[in-house]
Design a protein around this motif. Sequence first.
Motif, mmCIF file in Angstrom:
data_model
loop_
_atom_site.group_PDB
_atom_site.id
_atom_site.type_symbol
_atom_site.label_atom_id
_atom_site.label_comp_id
_atom_site.label_asym_id
_atom_site.label_seq_id
_atom_site.Cartn_x
_atom_site.Cartn_y
_atom_site.Cartn_z
ATOM 1 N N LEU A 127 3.681 4.242 6.053
ATOM 2 C CA LEU A 127 3.050 4.141 4.734
ATOM 3 C C LEU A 127 1.806 3.264 4.839
ATOM 4 C CD1 LEU A 127 3.299 4.540 1.611
ATOM 5 C CD2 LEU A 127 4.635 2.425 1.568
ATOM 6 N N ILE A 128 0.741 3.664 4.147
ATOM 7 C CA ILE A 128 -0.465 2.824 4.138
ATOM 8 C C ILE A 128 -1.090 2.872 2.749
ATOM 9 C CG2 ILE A 128 -1.962 4.681 5.073
ATOM 10 C CD1 ILE A 128 -3.411 2.370 6.668
ATOM 11 N N CYS A 129 -1.461 1.715 2.236
ATOM 12 C CA CYS A 129 -2.028 1.639 0.883
ATOM 13 C C CYS A 129 -3.545 1.805 0.963
ATOM 14 C CB CYS A 129 -1.658 0.327 0.217
ATOM 15 S SG CYS A 129 0.129 0.059 0.139
ATOM 16 N N GLU A 130 -4.128 2.109 -0.192
ATOM 17 C CA GLU A 130 -5.555 2.450 -0.205
ATOM 18 C C GLU A 130 -6.454 1.358 0.361
ATOM 19 O OE1 GLU A 130 -7.208 4.175 -3.748
ATOM 20 O OE2 GLU A 130 -5.250 4.985 -4.301
ATOM 21 N N ASN A 131 -6.162 0.099 0.005
ATOM 22 C CA ASN A 131 -7.050 -0.962 0.505
ATOM 23 C C ASN A 131 -6.963 -1.080 2.030
ATOM 24 O OD1 ASN A 131 -4.478 -1.981 0.360
ATOM 25 N ND2 ASN A 131 -5.082 -3.983 -0.456
ATOM 26 N N ALA A 132 -5.795 -0.787 2.604
ATOM 27 C CA ALA A 132 -5.679 -0.830 4.063
ATOM 28 C C ALA A 132 -6.404 0.362 4.699
ATOM 29 C CB ALA A 132 -4.214 -0.851 4.488
ATOM 30 N N GLY A 137 -10.923 1.413 8.048
ATOM 31 C CA GLY A 137 -11.982 2.403 8.275
ATOM 32 C C GLY A 137 -11.454 3.814 8.502
ATOM 33 N N LEU A 138 -10.284 4.144 7.948
ATOM 34 C CA LEU A 138 -9.697 5.470 8.158
ATOM 35 C C LEU A 138 -10.358 6.512 7.275
ATOM 36 C CD1 LEU A 138 -5.978 4.294 8.311
ATOM 37 C CD2 LEU A 138 -7.545 4.725 10.209
ATOM 38 N N ALA A 139 -10.966 6.081 6.191
ATOM 39 C CA ALA A 139 -11.747 6.965 5.320
ATOM 40 C C ALA A 139 -12.719 6.075 4.556
ATOM 41 C CB ALA A 139 -10.839 7.725 4.361
ATOM 42 N N ALA A 140 -13.830 6.664 4.147
ATOM 43 C CA ALA A 140 -14.788 5.921 3.329
ATOM 44 C C ALA A 140 -14.339 6.001 1.873
ATOM 45 C CB ALA A 140 -16.179 6.505 3.501
ATOM 46 N N GLU A 141 -14.883 5.128 1.049
ATOM 47 C CA GLU A 141 -14.440 5.041 -0.347
ATOM 48 C C GLU A 141 -14.635 6.373 -1.085
ATOM 49 O OE1 GLU A 141 -15.451 1.214 -1.759
ATOM 50 O OE2 GLU A 141 -14.605 1.558 -3.771
ATOM 51 N N GLY A 142 -15.793 7.004 -0.867
ATOM 52 C CA GLY A 142 -16.066 8.274 -1.539
ATOM 53 C C GLY A 142 -15.138 9.383 -1.046
ATOM 54 N N GLU A 143 -14.864 9.361 0.244
ATOM 55 C CA GLU A 143 -13.942 10.357 0.811
ATOM 56 C C GLU A 143 -12.556 10.203 0.205
ATOM 57 O OE1 GLU A 143 -16.116 10.337 5.212
ATOM 58 O OE2 GLU A 143 -14.110 9.488 4.981
ATOM 59 N N LEU A 144 -12.118 8.957 0.119
ATOM 60 C CA LEU A 144 -10.786 8.679 -0.417
ATOM 61 C C LEU A 144 -10.690 9.153 -1.865
ATOM 62 C CD1 LEU A 144 -8.173 7.380 0.521
ATOM 63 C CD2 LEU A 144 -9.000 5.193 -0.347
ATOM 64 N N ALA A 145 -11.737 8.886 -2.632
ATOM 65 C CA ALA A 145 -11.752 9.307 -4.037
ATOM 66 C C ALA A 145 -11.639 10.831 -4.128
ATOM 67 C CB ALA A 145 -13.030 8.816 -4.714
ATOM 68 N N GLN A 146 -12.362 11.514 -3.241
ATOM 69 C CA GLN A 146 -12.338 12.979 -3.251
ATOM 70 C C GLN A 146 -10.970 13.515 -2.840
ATOM 71 O OE1 GLN A 146 -15.950 14.344 -1.207
ATOM 72 N NE2 GLN A 146 -15.040 16.396 -1.271
ATOM 73 N N VAL A 147 -10.405 12.911 -1.811
ATOM 74 C CA VAL A 147 -9.069 13.306 -1.341
ATOM 75 C C VAL A 147 -8.041 13.134 -2.463
ATOM 76 C CG1 VAL A 147 -7.184 12.499 0.147
ATOM 77 C CG2 VAL A 147 -9.446 12.942 1.126
ATOM 78 N N ILE B 128 5.031 -1.743 -0.543
ATOM 79 C CA ILE B 128 4.898 -0.909 -1.742
ATOM 80 C C ILE B 128 3.456 -0.956 -2.220
ATOM 81 C CG2 ILE B 128 5.697 -2.767 -3.307
ATOM 82 C CD1 ILE B 128 7.128 -0.459 -4.917
ATOM 83 N N CYS B 129 2.895 0.199 -2.554
ATOM 84 C CA CYS B 129 1.497 0.262 -2.993
ATOM 85 C C CYS B 129 1.425 0.090 -4.506
ATOM 86 C CB CYS B 129 0.863 1.574 -2.554
ATOM 87 S SG CYS B 129 0.958 1.859 -0.770
ATOM 88 N N GLU B 130 0.231 -0.233 -4.975
ATOM 89 C CA GLU B 130 0.075 -0.576 -6.387
ATOM 90 C C GLU B 130 0.552 0.513 -7.335
ATOM 91 O OE1 GLU B 130 -3.598 -2.359 -7.690
ATOM 92 O OE2 GLU B 130 -3.948 -3.126 -5.674
ATOM 93 N N ASN B 131 0.227 1.761 -7.028
ATOM 94 C CA ASN B 131 0.631 2.827 -7.962
ATOM 95 C C ASN B 131 2.152 2.959 -8.027
ATOM 96 O OD1 ASN B 131 0.722 3.872 -5.379
ATOM 97 N ND2 ASN B 131 -0.163 5.848 -5.942
ATOM 98 N N ALA B 132 2.837 2.664 -6.926
ATOM 99 C CA ALA B 132 4.302 2.724 -6.946
ATOM 100 C C ALA B 132 4.875 1.529 -7.724
ATOM 101 C CB ALA B 132 4.857 2.761 -5.523
ATOM 102 N N ILE B 133 4.240 0.372 -7.607
ATOM 103 C CA ILE B 133 4.664 -0.800 -8.397
ATOM 104 C C ILE B 133 4.626 -0.460 -9.885
ATOM 105 C CG2 ILE B 133 3.965 -3.127 -9.136
ATOM 106 C CD1 ILE B 133 2.968 -3.605 -6.268
ATOM 107 N N LEU B 134 3.555 0.191 -10.297
ATOM 108 C CA LEU B 134 3.412 0.564 -11.710
ATOM 109 C C LEU B 134 4.401 1.672 -12.071
ATOM 110 C CD1 LEU B 134 -0.491 0.460 -11.961
ATOM 111 C CD2 LEU B 134 1.131 -1.284 -12.735
ATOM 112 N N ALA B 135 4.519 2.681 -11.209
ATOM 113 C CA ALA B 135 5.409 3.817 -11.499
ATOM 114 C C ALA B 135 6.860 3.368 -11.603
ATOM 115 C CB ALA B 135 5.263 4.892 -10.425
ATOM 116 N N LEU B 136 7.259 2.410 -10.765
ATOM 117 C CA LEU B 136 8.649 1.944 -10.791
ATOM 118 C C LEU B 136 8.854 0.821 -11.814
ATOM 119 C CD1 LEU B 136 9.600 2.039 -6.994
ATOM 120 C CD2 LEU B 136 9.651 3.873 -8.693
ATOM 121 N N GLY B 137 7.787 0.474 -12.548
ATOM 122 C CA GLY B 137 7.912 -0.522 -13.615
ATOM 123 C C GLY B 137 8.200 -1.929 -13.106
ATOM 124 N N LEU B 138 7.752 -2.243 -11.876
ATOM 125 C CA LEU B 138 8.021 -3.568 -11.309
ATOM 126 C C LEU B 138 7.091 -4.622 -11.879
ATOM 127 C CD1 LEU B 138 8.523 -2.421 -7.618
ATOM 128 C CD2 LEU B 138 10.261 -2.800 -9.373
#
Lengths: 237, 237
Positions: A127-132, A137-147, B128-138
């Motif tokens: 599992l990896i969160c968006e900020n990580a 550097g796995l994706a650029a901000e604009g790419e991530l938004a599009q994905v 746990i990522c932010e969207n899951a924190i919100l979705a699970l009501g944590l």
Amino acid sequence: MEKLYEGKAKILYPEGENTLRVYFKDEATAFNAQKRGLIPGKGVVNNKVSAVLFRYLEGHGVKTHFLEEVSEREMRVRRVAILPLEVILRFRAAGSFARRYGLPEGTPLEAPLLEFSLKDDALGDPLICENAILALGLAAEGELAQVKATTLRVGELLRAFFAPRGLDLVDFKLEFGKRNGEILLADEISPDTMRLWDRKTGEPMDKDRFRKDLGGVEEAYQEVLKRVLEAPEVKEG
Amino acid sequence: MEKLYEGKAKILYPEGENTLRVYFKDEATAFNAQKRGLIPGKGVVNNKVSAVLFRYLEGHGVKTHFLEEVSEREMRVRRVAILPLEVILRFRAAGSFARRYGLPEGTPLEAPLLEFSLKDDALGDPLICENAILALGLAAEGELAQVKATTLRVGELLRAFFAPRGLDLVDFKLEFGKRNGEILLADEISPDTMRLWDRKTGEPMDKDRFRKDLGGVEEAYQEVLKRVLEAPEVKEG
Ligand SMILES: Nc1ncnc2c1ncn2[C@@H]1O[C@H](COP(=O)(O)OP(=O)(O)O)[C@@H](O)[C@H]1O
Ligand SMILES: Nc1ncnc2c1ncn2[C@@H]1O[C@H](COP(=O)(O)OP(=O)(O)O)[C@@H](O)[C@H]1O
Ligand SMILES: [Mg+2]
Ligand SMILES: [Mg+2]
């Protein structure tokens, strides 16, 4: 012909600089390839289902790598540089998500929940969160938004596709790639990469039958193909 | 006196409705309590270091649960409803983060990286990522925003505190709680919950000495306490 890459479920053959031929195998793996087996006919089903879904999504404005089917088990696609991410959209808690947070399998989620994992077999696709994703550097901000936006849109479209076919889309995994600065939906969309539950019986009609040794694996794949091919939306296209 | 709760590192005693006495133990655990041991004097160090840091942070506008020290191993705090989250801020890749993504221990991060885990020992405190924190009501959206902003501010303040003491703050874990609708920084801030590397030698001066059997565990805790108490910033206050 020489392989470009052989993965767990598919083989890639180069066709010039810009296209690939993807061959869909019957081999099945689960739990990061700790479990291995064969699902006869799976390659044919996954090729066909993916082709139908890529065409359907393209018809609704989603840009994909798909070009054409070339045989029962093969499709031609645009060659992309795959982002090293698995993009998962969940409508219910199931599988690794349900286990990770101690939720009962099938718990409905109020809104579709997007999740990423790092596509790295050696690390177990963590599992990896968006900020990580951005920090590493796995994706650029604009790419991530599009994905993210594309995945949510694909989620709506797939739910709408499967509901009238008596299938509840529980979750699915996508991969995206880059080509000439454009982000394309790539890889496959099949019972290997979606959880589909029969809307009447609640029975899984996807790779979970293999993962959990539920039996009737081949039959479930064939039934999904049948419903994908027969129902109204396809005839429209 | 009756315990309200005994955890892995501390014991909580109730003091009326609104306050608690926290007793810091010498017991140490690691890897979700698979590894257990004793670090003589740890409780005294962690109580003292936490007290100094909570006072320092309060002095810089951070709202904490801290009220006062009541003995060598005990502090009085405001009783809060702990959010079931561990909030981690990382300046370098280390520990579980470095292992999870296959990064060399100590890799500097361009910007501080915030991470959450679900505080649930039975589940192994999963990421746990932010969207899951919100979705699970944590946590609610506003609470999460406040927790994030406070953690980043605490990160700046702690880095500034430790640098002149010859310690490189690599990462740390915070817990937050709610009281009358307010979010307070709670729990402890100590060598149990921070990675601190000696800026000259690069040696870890924290619980990693215990986790990795590096020896000199007691001595490292005592050295951190000494530097926390001696350096200029404390005398200012
Ligand atoms: N259009 C494409 N261009 C390049 N690579 C692709 C494309 N579509 C999918 N891939 C990659 O091809 C491989 C497909 O084979 P698969 O058996 O799924 O491999 P894996 O075991 O790595 O998941 C995957 O690594 C996938 O990321
Ligand atoms: N101000 C507070 N009010 C209520 N609970 C608190 C407060 N500060 C910390 N706690 C909780 O008290 C416990 C401290 O004991 P500890 O040994 O760290 O427990 P654990 O093994 O659960 O981490 C933790 O569960 C922590 O969340
Ligand atoms: Mg694959
Ligand atoms: Mg604790």
